[in-house]
Every structure is written in structure tokens, then in C-alpha cells.
Design an enzyme around this catalytic site. Structure first.
Site, PDB file in Angstrom:
ATOM      1  N   GLU A 133       0.833  -1.110  -0.039  1.00 28.20           N
ATOM      2  CA  GLU A 133      -0.117  -0.020  -0.002  1.00 28.20           C
ATOM      3  C   GLU A 133       0.924   1.187   0.077  1.00 28.20           C
ATOM      4  OE1 GLU A 133      -2.647  -0.252   3.209  1.00 28.20           O
ATOM      5  OE2 GLU A 133      -3.335  -2.253   2.563  1.00 28.20           O
ATOM      6  N   LYS A 135       2.089   4.663   1.242  1.00 29.30           N
ATOM      7  CA  LYS A 135       2.307   5.074   2.530  1.00 29.30           C
ATOM      8  C   LYS A 135       1.758   6.414   2.916  1.00 29.30           C
ATOM      9  CE  LYS A 135       4.879   5.044   7.120  1.00 29.30           C
ATOM     10  NZ  LYS A 135       4.565   6.149   7.650  1.00 29.30           N
ATOM     11  N   ASP A 137       0.945  10.166   3.821  1.00 29.05           N
ATOM     12  CA  ASP A 137       1.597  11.092   4.833  1.00 29.05           C
ATOM     13  C   ASP A 137       0.447  11.921   5.616  1.00 29.05           C
ATOM     14  OD1 ASP A 137       3.524  11.889   6.545  1.00 29.05           O
ATOM     15  OD2 ASP A 137       4.758  13.055   5.029  1.00 29.05           O
ATOM     16  N   TYR A 243      -7.490   1.646   5.479  1.00 34.51           N
ATOM     17  CA  TYR A 243      -6.642   0.582   5.041  1.00 34.51           C
ATOM     18  C   TYR A 243      -6.920  -0.374   6.111  1.00 34.51           C
ATOM     19  CZ  TYR A 243      -3.872   3.583   8.135  1.00 34.51           C
ATOM     20  OH  TYR A 243      -3.038   4.262   8.956  1.00 34.51           O
ATOM     21  N   LYS A 329      10.117   2.768   3.146  1.00 36.75           N
ATOM     22  CA  LYS A 329      10.468   4.409   2.980  1.00 36.75           C
ATOM     23  C   LYS A 329      11.126   4.714   1.508  1.00 36.75           C
ATOM     24  CE  LYS A 329       8.993   6.574   6.725  1.00 36.75           C
ATOM     25  NZ  LYS A 329       9.699   7.552   7.475  1.00 36.75           N
ATOM     26  N   CYS A 423      50.281  22.278  -4.220  1.00 38.29           N
ATOM     27  CA  CYS A 423      49.630  21.248  -5.259  1.00 38.29           C
ATOM     28  C   CYS A 423      49.781  19.937  -4.679  1.00 38.29           C
ATOM     29  CB  CYS A 423      50.020  21.742  -6.533  1.00 38.29           C
ATOM     30  SG  CYS A 423      48.789  20.806  -7.776  1.00 38.29           S
ATOM     31  N   CYS A 426      51.405  18.789  -8.536  1.00 36.81           N
ATOM     32  CA  CYS A 426      52.682  19.060  -9.048  1.00 36.81           C
ATOM     33  C   CYS A 426      53.860  19.928  -7.804  1.00 36.81           C
ATOM     34  CB  CYS A 426      52.705  20.086  -9.997  1.00 36.81           C
ATOM     35  SG  CYS A 426      52.035  21.487  -9.727  1.00 36.81           S
ATOM     36  N   CYS A 441      46.301  26.503  -8.064  1.00 31.13           N
ATOM     37  CA  CYS A 441      47.505  26.252  -8.098  1.00 31.13           C
ATOM     38  C   CYS A 441      48.293  26.975  -8.920  1.00 31.13           C
ATOM     39  CB  CYS A 441      47.619  24.773  -8.702  1.00 31.13           C
ATOM     40  SG  CYS A 441      49.298  24.345  -9.373  1.00 31.13           S
ATOM     41  N   CYS A 446      50.818  22.541 -14.316  1.00 31.06           N
ATOM     42  CA  CYS A 446      50.737  21.322 -13.690  1.00 31.06           C
ATOM     43  C   CYS A 446      49.831  20.271 -14.324  1.00 31.06           C
ATOM     44  CB  CYS A 446      49.679  22.135 -12.323  1.00 31.06           C
ATOM     45  SG  CYS A 446      48.907  20.804 -11.293  1.00 31.06           S
TER      46      CYS A 446
HETATM   47  S1  IVH Z   1      -1.091   0.186   8.444  1.00 31.32           S
HETATM   48  C1  IVH Z   1       0.865  -0.673  12.696  1.00 31.32           C
HETATM   49  N1  IVH Z   1      -1.070   1.184   6.318  1.00 31.32           N
HETATM   50  O1  IVH Z   1       1.761   5.085   8.788  1.00 31.32           O
HETATM   51  C2  IVH Z   1       0.325   0.444  12.194  1.00 31.32           C
HETATM   52  N2  IVH Z   1      -0.498   2.558   7.838  1.00 31.32           N
HETATM   53  O2  IVH Z   1       4.471   4.923  10.606  1.00 31.32           O
HETATM   54  C3  IVH Z   1      -0.404   0.001  10.982  1.00 31.32           C
HETATM   55  N3  IVH Z   1       0.144   4.907   7.303  1.00 31.32           N
HETATM   56  O3  IVH Z   1       0.511   4.831  11.812  1.00 31.32           O
HETATM   57  C4  IVH Z   1      -0.529   1.064  10.043  1.00 31.32           C
HETATM   58  N4  IVH Z   1      -0.656   4.488   5.199  1.00 31.32           N
HETATM   59  O4  IVH Z   1      -0.544   6.439  10.123  1.00 31.32           O
HETATM   60  C5  IVH Z   1      -0.866   1.489   7.431  1.00 31.32           C
HETATM   61  N5  IVH Z   1      -1.309   1.971   3.928  1.00 31.32           N
HETATM   62  C6  IVH Z   1      -1.128   2.346   5.370  1.00 31.32           C
HETATM   63  C7  IVH Z   1      -0.647   3.569   5.695  1.00 31.32           C
HETATM   64  C8  IVH Z   1      -0.319   3.755   7.136  1.00 31.32           C
HETATM   65  C9  IVH Z   1      -0.329   5.391   6.171  1.00 31.32           C
HETATM   66  C10 IVH Z   1       0.608   5.362   8.497  1.00 31.32           C
HETATM   67  C11 IVH Z   1      -0.081   5.257   9.734  1.00 31.32           C
HETATM   68  C12 IVH Z   1       0.789   4.646  10.570  1.00 31.32           C
HETATM   69  C13 IVH Z   1       2.102   5.025  10.075  1.00 31.32           C
HETATM   70  C14 IVH Z   1       3.130   4.282  10.514  1.00 31.32           C
END
Ligand code: IVH
Length: 697
Positions: A133, A135, A137, A243, A329, A423, A426, A441, A446
Site C-alpha cells: 500500500e 504510505k 503522509d 486501510y 520508505k 598542489c 605538482c 595552483c 601542473c
Molecule cells: S498500517 C501498525 N497502512 O503510517 C500500524 N499505515 O508509520 C499499522 N500509514 O500510523 C498501520 N498509510 O498513520 C498502514 N496504508 C497504510 C498506511 C499507514 C499510512 C501511516 C499510519 C501509521 C504510520 C506508521
């Protein structure tokens, strides 16, 4: 690694991380980017893994999220809301898989099958693949539904107790208040985010209204969820993406959660997908690392989840997070790393450039091992020492840059960076030229300087000779076949054939590729000579200027013509040329008044090098207006404003819309306005339309 050293480093890292966390979470100041901070945390985590007895309970690696704020009602989670472990590269992922396999198959030779679909097949082990998935932010939230209705929304808090933010969450359109299917008790977890578009739109609005702007989408989302006034939260137009399901719904695979969540009425991500093995995971990771900018929301990596839910129970959790998931990451544009050493590179003009040799660091998806520190002034500005931990940044295609040192992480063994006195190639003296930041130099002969000079001549931006890169040039220098650029043209295939790396064919090819480039465009010739401060632009200006002088069509060898034109200029004349500043003028003058350089030109001429100027347009003589910043005011009788502007530009002038101390000239037509007054005030030269017409004739 020496344990005492590690212990010391761990203590310093903890202090540094704690300081920046405090700045960020309590004082709302970003004293260090979250990415650089992550980088430090990762170093700490790795050290603690190596020396588990050095882990203390106050370590930032032992912490889940932040503490609940006081202003909201507290609420307990039904099950702990954990955090994730981070992986930064393929190796981390392979290690993670290997650890899991070890847990699932403790005795390697035995063909045991423990729950779920994990099994040994042949020599390898198959965990049944991963669900990957993006991640997101944002901020994690748990939504509790009872008898189909949303009853409570809780932030992560410390993982056990969070803040009840139900009122605010209810303002988010993508959070269903009622589920589409009848379910008695279910908890859905997911991420509250702000899309990039909303973030941009809000900030534009805030800017106009003179309100403080939002820092980034993540902060904006987190801040909005914790707004005490739901009306304000609603204004922020947040989004919720689901999720996770906390309830036994009889699912076997993680990938089934997405379908169920979608059926219940939640937003899920279509980009998420099943990957059969780590190879596929890595491929997906590489794809999104590169294309993350095209997503409508911010992501900082992927969450890779063992797809077989039966394995989740066996793998279980350890410390702050589950073993069955990993945050993989994306490379941040900032990382922390260490300066191992500083080496000095000799450039083609003899300038010494300090280069930091770094502990290899992945920044923005690229492994960086070196970064230029430019010059001593920059080193002083950054207060850098050898051994320092530094923040390294690489944004987009920009070359990596050391942006900051972290002096609090010093051990006391760091060394001051000193420019060499001699240098390194040289052994001639290194001098700091007055008024310049560079160390240089001073030996015109050189070896390193020569090598650079010769490579510069054959490089793409100059004469562009195929197959004649620095390695071959160095070989030819060592063999004594060349010592200046004119020597390239007297190389014969017979000279090259006996050399290592050369065969009959390659020797002939190289001589051919040198000979076909004997006819050189003037601007490229000027670039190739390596006159200091002459770049692409100024070479073109100078070329065009000399073309004007050769327009009388006298037929002499072009190199002598160029030599004559440039040696005849006085400094003042050069300075008065359009688009040539005093620094370039001085440098051109010096170059053409150096006996060795004139000898080189003669040698090139003798070698049969010809300069090509036919493509250059002849330029108008410099006019009274060239380089001048001109402002027009009032209405003109005899020509339109557009025409007047075009004429000024044609004569080398620049149009500005406002009067400032930098303005050179004001053309005042009928009924001039405030610009006229301002010009008088500043003492800028003012001329009438008639005078202007005379000027442009
Ligand atoms: S599963 C055990 N799925 O990332 C935590 N987390 O650094 C299980 N996050 O606290 C989380 N996208 O806020 C999961 N597809 C995703 C996510 C996700 C973002 C975040 C979430 C979590 C943090 C962990």
C-alpha cells in the site's frame, strides 16, 4: 564497532533527536526537516539493534506517536494502535523477510508448515506474497461504528489512549457516518490527509488574507483534526482513506480488506496491489519513488503487509510495531551522513575545489558518496569539520549539497579542514588570489591542470571529440604524446597502435574523430580555450562581436584574425562591449596578453585548425542604449509604445516598468505621470520624445 564509541554516539543521537522533536511538537518550530530527523532515528535504531543492551526506555525508537493533548476528551483504543518499523532499501527488506522466515520456520531443514499459506518449496520459502500500500503522509485515525453508525473517532495518541475527535471527523465528507452493510461492531482505521490541491488552494487563500500559511499537507491535516472548533476543521476540506479493519470479518488475505472497505462505503487506494515476492515489491517501490509527485496526495513510502492474515498471529508484534508489516520508505531529499574526508580537486584553471568524501547515503533515490564544498568560504560558513555528521540534500536533479553540520554530535576527534599549501599533483605553491574565494595552483604546467584543460577541450560543450575522454587523454599524456590541445591534431594512428587499450581500428577511429572536428565554431573554440569566466553565453557574445569586426570580409586565416582582434582590444574597449562585464573583460584581456597562450594559438593554426564564423549573425555596433535600463512614461506622438520598446530592445536596451535607482534613462512623452516625478527625485536622466527619436535613428 567499539561499544564505548557506540554508547557515546547513541547518547548524543538521543539528545539531538529529543531536541528537534521538542522544537517540532511542542514549540511548533521545524528546526530540522522530518526527513533528516528520520535519518538520525534510523541510525540510532540500527545501533540499538546491534547492541540491544544499550536500548533505554527513553529512546525515541521506543515511542509511539505523541502524547494526547489536554484539550480533547481521552479515549482508549480497542487494541493498541501500533507504529511501523522502517526499511530504507532492498537489503532492509530482504533482512525483514529472512527474519520472518526464521520465525515461521525455526528449524531450516524441516518441511513444516505452520498455519496459513507459508510453505517451503524446493530450496526457497514462500510467505504467500505481500499486499503493498502507499504510505499516506497524514494522521492515523480509528473510527468505531456501532450498529452501523459512527460513534467515535480517536487519534493514535500514545497507541493505547488517544483523543476523541469525533466532532471534527464527522465534518469530513469521505468518512461515512453510516455503513452500507449491516454490521454490529467494527473499527476501521485509516489516514486523514489533505490533498496537495487543497493545501495549495488554502495557502493561497491564507496568503491573500494575511493569515499564517500551513507548513505542509501532513501538518495541516493533523492540525485540522485537532481543531477545537469543528467549523474551522470543516473549512480545511480533509479526506479519509481507509486501510485497516479491526474486527473478525472472516477474511483470509489482507487484499480482501480493500474490497470490504470499499463495499462499506470507504475510500481506498486503487494504487495498492498484491506483489508475489520482494522482487515485485521492489519494482513497485521504484515506480512510486520516481512517480510520487504525480499522486494527488503526499506519500513517504509504502506499507508492505504480509498478505496471509493467518501469519499475522504467528509473527505477532515486537516493541512498537508488528512483524508482519514494514514501512518501506522512499528516499527523502534530505538525509544525515558523515564526512569521512575532504579531498581537493584541481580544476582546469588550477582552482582547488574541496570535495567531501561521505559515508554513502541514499538521498532522493541516488546513492551519494561525494559532495562539493565549493571553497573555503563555504566551509567556514557551514563551520564544517572532517568527521562531522551533516545534513545532505538532493532535490530533483540538483547536485547533492551539504546544507548543515550537526556540531552537537561531535566526539572531539573531528579535524579542521585546511586548504593545502602545495598542489597535491605538482607540488607547486597554492595561492589564494586577492579578491577571490578560490585557492589556486599557480603552476601553469601542473599535470592535473593540464589534464583538465585537455579534457575540457574535447568535452561536449567545447569541441566535442568522440572517444577522447579523460582516461585516454591521461594515457596519452603519460606516454608523452600530448602536452597541449594542439598536439591532438598531430596524433597519427601509428602513434596510438602500440599503446595499451588500442588496436588498429580504434587507433584509426580516434585519429579520424579528431580530424573531422578540425573545423570549429568560434564560440566553441573560445569555450575550449578555457579562458576563465567564459561560459556558453559570454563565448557567444564575444564570437558575435568578433564576427562584426570580420564583416569586412578580409580573407586571412581565421585563427590569426581572432588573435589580432582580441589582442588589439584594450580593457576599456572590452568592458564597453555589450553584455561583457568587467570580470570577463579582464580575463579575456589577460588571456590574449599571455605569451604562452598566443603560442598555443599559433600552434593550433599550424596544426590546421580552422575557425568557423559563417553561422554568426553580424551584430549592430554598440549603441547609446546598449545595456541601459529604460523606462517609458507618458504618451508618444510618433510611434506606438510597442514599437518604441522593440526599438530599444533591438539596440540592446532593457525595458523596466518602474523607476528605481537602477534606471538609466526615462523617455518622457506627453503628460508623464508619477514615474517622471520619481525620476526627477532620483536624479535619473530624462529625455524627450524628440531626443529619443534622434537616439534610435
Ligand atoms: S498500517 C501498525 N497502512 O503510517 C500500524 N499505515 O508509520 C499499522 N500509514 O500510523 C498501520 N498509510 O498513520 C498502514 N496504508 C497504510 C498506511 C499507514 C499510512 C501511516 C499510519 C501509521 C504510520 C506508521
Amino acid at each position: 564497532m567499539d561499544k564505548n564509541f557506540v554508547k557515546n554516539r547513541i547518547e548524543k543521537l538521543k539528545k539531538e533527536i529529543a531536541f528537534h522533536r521538542y522544537q517540532y511538537h511542542v514549540r511548533d518550530l521545524e528546526s530540522m526537516s522530518q526527513e533528516a530527523l528520520d535519518s538520525l532515528k534510523n541510525e540510532l535504531f540500527k545501533l540499538e539493534q546491534e547492541f540491544p543492551d544499550l536500548v533505554t526506555s527513553d529512546s525515541p525508537t521506543q515511542r509511539v506517536g505523541g502524547r494526547p493533548l489536554d484539550k480533547f476528551k481521552k479515549a482508549a483504543h480497542s487494541s493498541r494502535m501500533l507504529s511501523l518499523f522502517d526499511a530504507f532499501n532492498k537489503q532492509d527488506m530482504a533482512d525483514w523477510e529472512a527474519r520472518n522466515i526464521k520465525i515461521l520456520f525455526p528449524r531450516p531443514p524441516l518441511l513444516i508448515r505452520r498455519g496459513g499459506g507459508a510453505q517451503r518449496r524446493g530450496g526457497g520459502v514462500d510467505l504467500g506474497g505481500y499486499f503493498c500500500e502507499l504510505k499516506l503522509d497524514g494522521i492515523a485515525i480509528a473510527l468505531r461504528y456501532e450498529n452501523n453508525s459512527l460513534v467515535q473517532a480517536i487519534t493514535r495518541g500514545d497507541g493505547r489512549i488517544g483523543e476523541d475527535v469525533t466532532g471534527n471527523i464527522k465534518t469530513i465528507d469521505s468518512v461515512p457516518l453510516n455503513l452500507a452493510d449491516k454490521i454490529k461492531n467494527i473499527e476501521v482505521r485509516g489516514e486523514i490527509i489533505m490533498t496537495k490541491a487543497v493545501f495549495k488552494e488554502l495557502n493561497q487563500k491564507y496568503k491573500k488574507a494575511n493569515k499564517p500559511e500551513l507548513k505542509n499537507p501532513r501538518n495541516a491535516a493533523a492540525g485540522s483534526v485537532r481543531q477545537l472548533d469543528p467549523k474551522l476543521a470543516a473549512e480545511r476540506k480533509l479526506d479519509f482513506i481507509a486501510y485497516e479493519i479491526v474486527a473478525d470479518m472472516g477474511l483470509k488475505k489482507n487484499e480482501e480488506k480493500r474490497e470490504l472497505l470499499a463495499r462499506l462505503g470507504f475510500k481506498t487506494l486503487r494504487e495498492n496491489k498484491y506483489c508475489a515476492n520482494l522482487e515485485a515489491v521492489n519494482k513497485m517501490h521504484a515506480h512510486w519513488e520516481k512517480n510520487r509527485d504525480n499522486l494527488p496526495f503526499e506519500v513517504d513510502g509504502m506499507v508492505v503487509k504480509v498478505n496471509d492474515l493467518a501469519l499475522w498471529n504467528i509473527l505477532g508484534t515486537v516493541g512498537k510495531g508488528p512483524r508482519y508489516m514494514m514501512a518501506y520508505k522512499f528516499a527523502g531529499i534530505q538525509v544525515t551522513t558523515r564526512i569521512k574526508e575532504v579531498v581537493w580537486q584541481v580544476g582546469r584553471t588550477g582552482v582547488l575545489t574541496p570535495i567531501a568524501v561521505l559515508e554513502p547515503a541514499n538521498v532522493g533515490g541516488v546513492t551519494v558518496t561525494h559532495a562539493t564544498l565549493h571553497n573555503m568560504d563555504e566551509i567556514k560558513r557551514l563551520k564544517l569539520k572532517i568527521g562531522d555528521t551533516v545534513i545532505l540534500e538532493r532535490a530533483g536533479d540538483v547536485i547533492p549539497k551539504v546544507i548543515k553540520a550537526l556540531p552537537k554530535l561531535r566526539t572531539g576527534k573531528e579535524k579542521t579542514i585546511i586548504a593545502p599549501k602545495k598542489c597535491l599533483i605538482c607540488a607547486s605553491d597554492i595561492k589564494k588570489i586577492k579578491g577571490e574565494v578560490a585557492h589556486r595552483c599557480i603552476n601553469n604546467d601542473c599535470y592535473a591542470v593540464n589534464l583538465r584543460r585537455l579534457s575540457h577541450w574535447t568535452s561536449k560543450g567545447a569541441v566535442d571529440i568522440e572517444g577522447l575522454g579523460p582516461k585516454i587523454i591521461e594515457q596519452l599524456m603519460k606516454e608523452g604524446l600530448i602536452s597541449d590541445v594542439a598536439d591532438f591534431y598531430s596524433l597519427a594512428a601509428g602513434d596510438l597502435k602500440p599503446l595499451e587499450r588500442f588496436a588498429d581500428k580504434s587507433a584509426e577511429n580516434l585519429v579520424d574523430s579528431i580530424q573531422v572536428k578540425k573545423n570549429i565554431l568560434l564560440e566553441r573554440f573560445l569555450i575550449g580555450l578555457g579562458i576563465r569566466h567564459i561560459g556558453e553565453e559570454s563565448a557567444l557574445f564575444l564570437a558575435a562581436e568578433s564576427r562584426r569586426q570580420t564583416a569586412d570580409g578580409r580573407q586571412e586565416n581565421k585563427i590569426s584574425q581572432i588573435k589580432r582582434i582580441f589582442s588589439d582590444y584594450t580593457i576599456e574597449e572590452l568592458e564597453n562591449l555589450p553584455d561583457i562585464g568587467p570580470i570577463v573583460a579582464r580575463s579575456v584581456y589577460d588571456w590574449f596578453h599571455n605569451k604562452l597562450n598566443i603560442e598555443l594559438l599559433n600552434k593550433l593554426e599550424k596544426a590546421g585548425v580552422v575557425i568557423d564564423i559563417a553561422h554568426l549573425k553580424t551584430r549592430k555596433r554598440p549603441s547609446e542604449l546598449s545595456g541601459k535600463a529604460v523606462v517609458l512614461t507618458g504618451s508618444l506622438k510618433s510611434l506606438t509604445r510597442e514599437r518604441a520598446k522593440a526599438k530599444i530592445r533591438e539596440l540592446g536596451g532593457k525595458i523596466s516598468s518602474a523607476v528605481s535607482p537602477k534606471t538609466d534613462l526615462i523617455v518622457a512623452g506627453k503628460d508623464p505621470g508619477s514615474k517622471f516625478e520619481k525620476a526627477k527625485e532620483l536624479g535619473v536622466k530624462i529625455i524627450s520624445e524628440e531626443e529619443f527619436l534622434k537616439m534610435i535613428k
